[in-house]
Motif scaffolding. Structure first.
Motif, mmCIF file in Angstrom:
data_model
loop_
_atom_site.group_PDB
_atom_site.id
_atom_site.type_symbol
_atom_site.label_atom_id
_atom_site.label_comp_id
_atom_site.label_asym_id
_atom_site.label_seq_id
_atom_site.Cartn_x
_atom_site.Cartn_y
_atom_site.Cartn_z
ATOM 1 N N VAL A 130 52.479 40.283 40.233
ATOM 2 C CA VAL A 130 52.604 40.409 41.688
ATOM 3 C C VAL A 130 51.560 41.374 42.226
ATOM 4 O O VAL A 130 50.968 41.144 43.294
ATOM 5 C CB VAL A 130 54.028 40.863 42.057
ATOM 6 C CG1 VAL A 130 54.107 41.269 43.523
ATOM 7 C CG2 VAL A 130 55.018 39.738 41.790
ATOM 8 N N ALA A 131 51.315 42.476 41.510
ATOM 9 C CA ALA A 131 50.294 43.423 41.958
ATOM 10 C C ALA A 131 48.918 42.767 42.012
ATOM 11 O O ALA A 131 48.147 42.978 42.970
ATOM 12 C CB ALA A 131 50.266 44.639 41.026
ATOM 13 N N LEU A 132 48.589 41.957 41.013
ATOM 14 C CA LEU A 132 47.310 41.242 41.041
ATOM 15 C C LEU A 132 47.247 40.260 42.203
ATOM 16 O O LEU A 132 46.215 40.147 42.881
ATOM 17 C CB LEU A 132 47.111 40.500 39.713
ATOM 18 C CG LEU A 132 46.893 41.367 38.470
ATOM 19 C CD1 LEU A 132 46.875 40.493 37.226
ATOM 20 C CD2 LEU A 132 45.601 42.152 38.578
ATOM 21 N N ALA A 133 48.340 39.545 42.446
ATOM 22 C CA ALA A 133 48.370 38.594 43.559
ATOM 23 C C ALA A 133 48.212 39.309 44.894
ATOM 24 O O ALA A 133 47.518 38.815 45.801
ATOM 25 C CB ALA A 133 49.665 37.786 43.524
ATOM 26 N N LEU A 134 48.838 40.470 45.044
ATOM 27 C CA LEU A 134 48.732 41.207 46.306
ATOM 28 C C LEU A 134 47.330 41.766 46.506
ATOM 29 O O LEU A 134 46.834 41.828 47.640
ATOM 30 C CB LEU A 134 49.764 42.331 46.338
ATOM 31 C CG LEU A 134 51.229 41.899 46.394
ATOM 32 C CD1 LEU A 134 52.146 43.111 46.506
ATOM 33 C CD2 LEU A 134 51.480 40.957 47.574
ATOM 34 N N MET A 135 46.678 42.181 45.423
ATOM 35 C CA MET A 135 45.290 42.647 45.558
ATOM 36 C C MET A 135 44.381 41.515 46.031
ATOM 37 O O MET A 135 43.502 41.726 46.877
ATOM 38 C CB MET A 135 44.796 43.217 44.232
ATOM 39 C CG MET A 135 45.314 44.613 43.926
ATOM 40 S SD MET A 135 44.469 45.416 42.543
ATOM 41 C CE MET A 135 45.188 44.547 41.173
ATOM 42 N N GLU A 136 44.586 40.320 45.504
ATOM 43 C CA GLU A 136 43.814 39.166 45.960
ATOM 44 C C GLU A 136 44.129 38.840 47.414
ATOM 45 O O GLU A 136 43.239 38.459 48.185
ATOM 46 C CB GLU A 136 44.098 37.961 45.069
ATOM 47 C CG GLU A 136 43.578 38.084 43.653
ATOM 48 C CD GLU A 136 42.063 37.991 43.586
ATOM 49 O OE1 GLU A 136 41.455 37.460 44.535
ATOM 50 O OE2 GLU A 136 41.491 38.466 42.585
ATOM 51 N N THR A 137 45.387 38.973 47.806
ATOM 52 C CA THR A 137 45.782 38.697 49.191
ATOM 53 C C THR A 137 45.119 39.664 50.157
ATOM 54 O O THR A 137 44.593 39.261 51.206
ATOM 55 C CB THR A 137 47.308 38.772 49.328
ATOM 56 O OG1 THR A 137 47.912 37.835 48.427
ATOM 57 C CG2 THR A 137 47.746 38.463 50.748
ATOM 58 N N LEU A 138 45.149 40.951 49.836
ATOM 59 C CA LEU A 138 44.551 41.949 50.719
ATOM 60 C C LEU A 138 43.033 41.825 50.764
ATOM 61 O O LEU A 138 42.413 42.140 51.787
ATOM 62 C CB LEU A 138 44.937 43.348 50.247
ATOM 63 C CG LEU A 138 46.400 43.749 50.451
ATOM 64 C CD1 LEU A 138 46.690 45.091 49.795
ATOM 65 C CD2 LEU A 138 46.738 43.807 51.940
ATOM 66 N N ALA A 139 42.421 41.386 49.663
ATOM 67 C CA ALA A 139 40.962 41.247 49.631
ATOM 68 C C ALA A 139 40.471 39.964 50.276
ATOM 69 O O ALA A 139 39.273 39.806 50.487
ATOM 70 C CB ALA A 139 40.464 41.300 48.181
ATOM 71 N N ASP A 140 41.374 39.048 50.621
ATOM 72 C CA ASP A 140 40.960 37.746 51.145
ATOM 73 C C ASP A 140 40.341 37.882 52.531
ATOM 74 O O ASP A 140 40.775 38.681 53.358
ATOM 75 C CB ASP A 140 42.171 36.813 51.222
ATOM 76 C CG ASP A 140 41.849 35.536 51.958
ATOM 77 O OD1 ASP A 140 41.210 34.656 51.362
ATOM 78 O OD2 ASP A 140 42.209 35.444 53.155
#
Length: 545
Positions: A202-212
């Motif tokens: 989930v932390a990796l997914a959220l980092m990708e979400t914020l960087a999008d």
């Protein structure tokens, strides 16, 4: 150059590498030193107007994506690991396919098919005689969350699958022999053991979400990333952009620390689980209703995250081939391949040098620079852009004759620099994993035989690292091909890439033309996904053997 001279030169080179990689972050943090009355007014105005919207929208998006990715990734990981049903081995690699789909490509595909003028709503109005909008607006926070969930759940799926396969299966078999029902085995054994893996995913997914940038900008959602670009490019306010980049950087660093902590808990649980499992683990055979549920759980994310977006993008291609820009497609593909090849070659050379330095002399400087390079992948592209352009602007103002601005923005130097900051961590991780499989005794034997540092690397390490080097270059190449935020701002004139062109055509509502570069990116992204699937399958077979 003699060996003592190499030893003296190594710390200098490592510090130079560390400075190059950390310059974007240092420049963003250094923007707070430009505190004056104008800056205070800007920050005050932002806190009253845009910052609350940016924060609330980003928070809502992260909550929805985190919950959805956790549920979907955990459900699919448990289905293919703890249960046995027809098609399970096929779903093991099919569930990885959404990793090949850039999130912004998924957004274009769903928008083209589900929007008011899309084929689905047009067919519904003509068939049933209805009027008005028949489906919810795709370009919304909910639509973006839908896109991110089905594009990013494989992060959770991969880690949950590894955790459950390595630890939970043996313990669940032991509980079964002790008479525990299936529901209790799942709730009391499988889920607690997979919790650190789910948290890391989930932390990796959220980092990708914020960087999008692509999805948020295309859907018109006011997140921190789109706010950074709006403050820099539309409002022409670099201080405001730097402050927003600082907030985003802090949040990403917190998520990165959470992910690293979850990974440590996973390793601790692995040791306990390995000692606890003694019975032969057997997945539970499913029949009837549970079998249908397992099929639905595994097929839904593959359908929503890969199959349907590809079909939606193929529809305009099949409808009218004449509108597609085939002549310009070659130029876009060449630019993407050229930037990817240059960046991957430089990233692999940098990673190989750092990994070799850590192997030879793991001192404080070497370890520190390696950790700095490893953090680069967590830095969003928007932060890297602001962090590169800020010092360039300062240098151009102080020394107009230096030509720093033209070198970074009018050539490929700036964009390749941004790629190295962002993706050298990918190559470094691959190189370190390759070195972990080379016994240290080989180094000792080579030194006894009189080999210097160059000979050790060329004659001993390099033959054993060729496959690892090729895999690292491929991963960096694919990441560069799909990178959008940094490429949008830093690319030179007449150097449009597939990712940039796909975004521009989709933004201009030319979704039919955007299908061609989008599908090309998907095809490129399939290569590492298939290699990953093959690697996981070989590891499973080796573990069984």
């Amino acid at each position: 150059m003699s060996f003592p001279q190499q030893r003296r030169l190594q710390p200098v080179l490592l510090l130079l590498v560390g400075l190059v990689i950390t310059l974007p972050v240092l420049a963003v943090l250094g923007s707070w030193l430009q505190w004056n009355e104008e800056t205070a007014q800007i920050l005050s105005g932002m806190s009253r107007t845009v910052l609350p919207d940016y924060a609330w929208t980003s928070l809502r998006l992260c909550l929805m994506v985190g919950f959805g990715a956790a549920v979907l990734g955990m459900a699919t990981g448990a289905a293919v690991t703890l249960f046995d049903f027809p098609g399970r081995r096929t779903f093991e690699w099919l569930l990885l396919l959404p990793l090949a789909m850039p999130a912004y490509v998924v957004a274009y595909a769903y928008t083209d098919f589900l929007q008011f003028s899309g084929p689905l709503q047009v067919w519904m109005r003509e068939t049933f005689g209805l009027r008005g909008r028949l489906l919810p607006e795709v370009r919304s926070v909910g639509g973006a969350a839908w896109v991110f969930i089905f594009a990013l759940y494989p992060y959770v799926y991969l880690l949950a699958r590894a955790a459950l396969g390595e630890r939970a299966a043996h313990l669940m078999e032991a509980a079964r022999l002790l008479g525990a029902p299936l529901s209790r085995r799942i709730l009391r054994i499988a889920l607690p053991l997979a919790r650190p893996a789910v948290a890391a995913g989930v932390a990796l997914a959220l980092m990708e979400t914020l960087a999008d940038f692509g999805v948020s900008s295309y859907f018109g959602i006011q997140t921190f990333t789109t706010g950074i670009y709006k403050a820099w490019l539309s409002m022409d306010n670099r201080i405001a952009a730097a402050q927003l980049a600082t907030v985003l950087l802090i949040v990403v660093i917190v998520l990165l620390r959470l992910e690293q902590g979850a990974q440590k808990r996973m390793r601790f649980a692995a040791g306990r689980g390995a000692r606890a499992g003694s019975a032969e683990a057997r997945p539970v055979r499913l029949r009837g209703g549970p079998l249908a549920v397992a099929w639905l759980v595994c097929a839904l994310p593959v359908l929503m995250g890969f199959a349907l977006p590809v079909l939606f993008m193929l529809r305009p291609l099949a409808a009218d081939w004449s509108v597609l820009p085939w002549d310009r497609f070659i130029d876009w593909a060449f630019n993407s391949v050229r930037l990817g090849a240059i960046s991957s070659a430089l990233a692999v050379m940098l990673a190989l040098g750092l990994a070799f330095a850590v192997r030879r002399a793991p001192d404080v400087v070497t370890r520190g620079v390696t950790q700095l390079v490893s953090l680069g992948y967590a830095v969003p592209g928007a932060v890297i852009v602001v962090g590169l352009l800020l010092p360039v602007g300062w240098m151009q103002s102080a020394w107009p004759q230096s030509g720093a601005g033209g070198l970074v923005t009018a050539t490929i130097v700036g964009i390749v620099w941004a790629y190295l900051v962002r993706f050298s961590a990918v190559a470094l991780q691959s190189m370190q994993s390759g070195y972990a499989r080379i016994p240290v005794s080989l180094d000792d034997s080579a030194r006894v035989l009189g080999a210097n540092a160059t000979g050790l690397l060329a004659r001993v390490h390099w033959p054993l690292l060729r496959r690892t080097t090729a895999a690292a270059a491929l991963l960096v190449f694919v990441d560069v091909m799909k990178e959008l935020p940094a490429t949008m701002v830093l690319r030179p004139f007449n150097t449009d890439t597939l990712a940039v062109v796909a975004y521009q055509l989709a933004r201009d509502e030319r979704l039919g033309e955007a299908a061609l570069p989008s599908l090309a990116l998907v095809m490129v992204g399939l290569i590492p996904v298939l290699l990953l699937s093959r690697t996981l399958r070989s590891r499973q077979e080796a573990a069984r053997g």
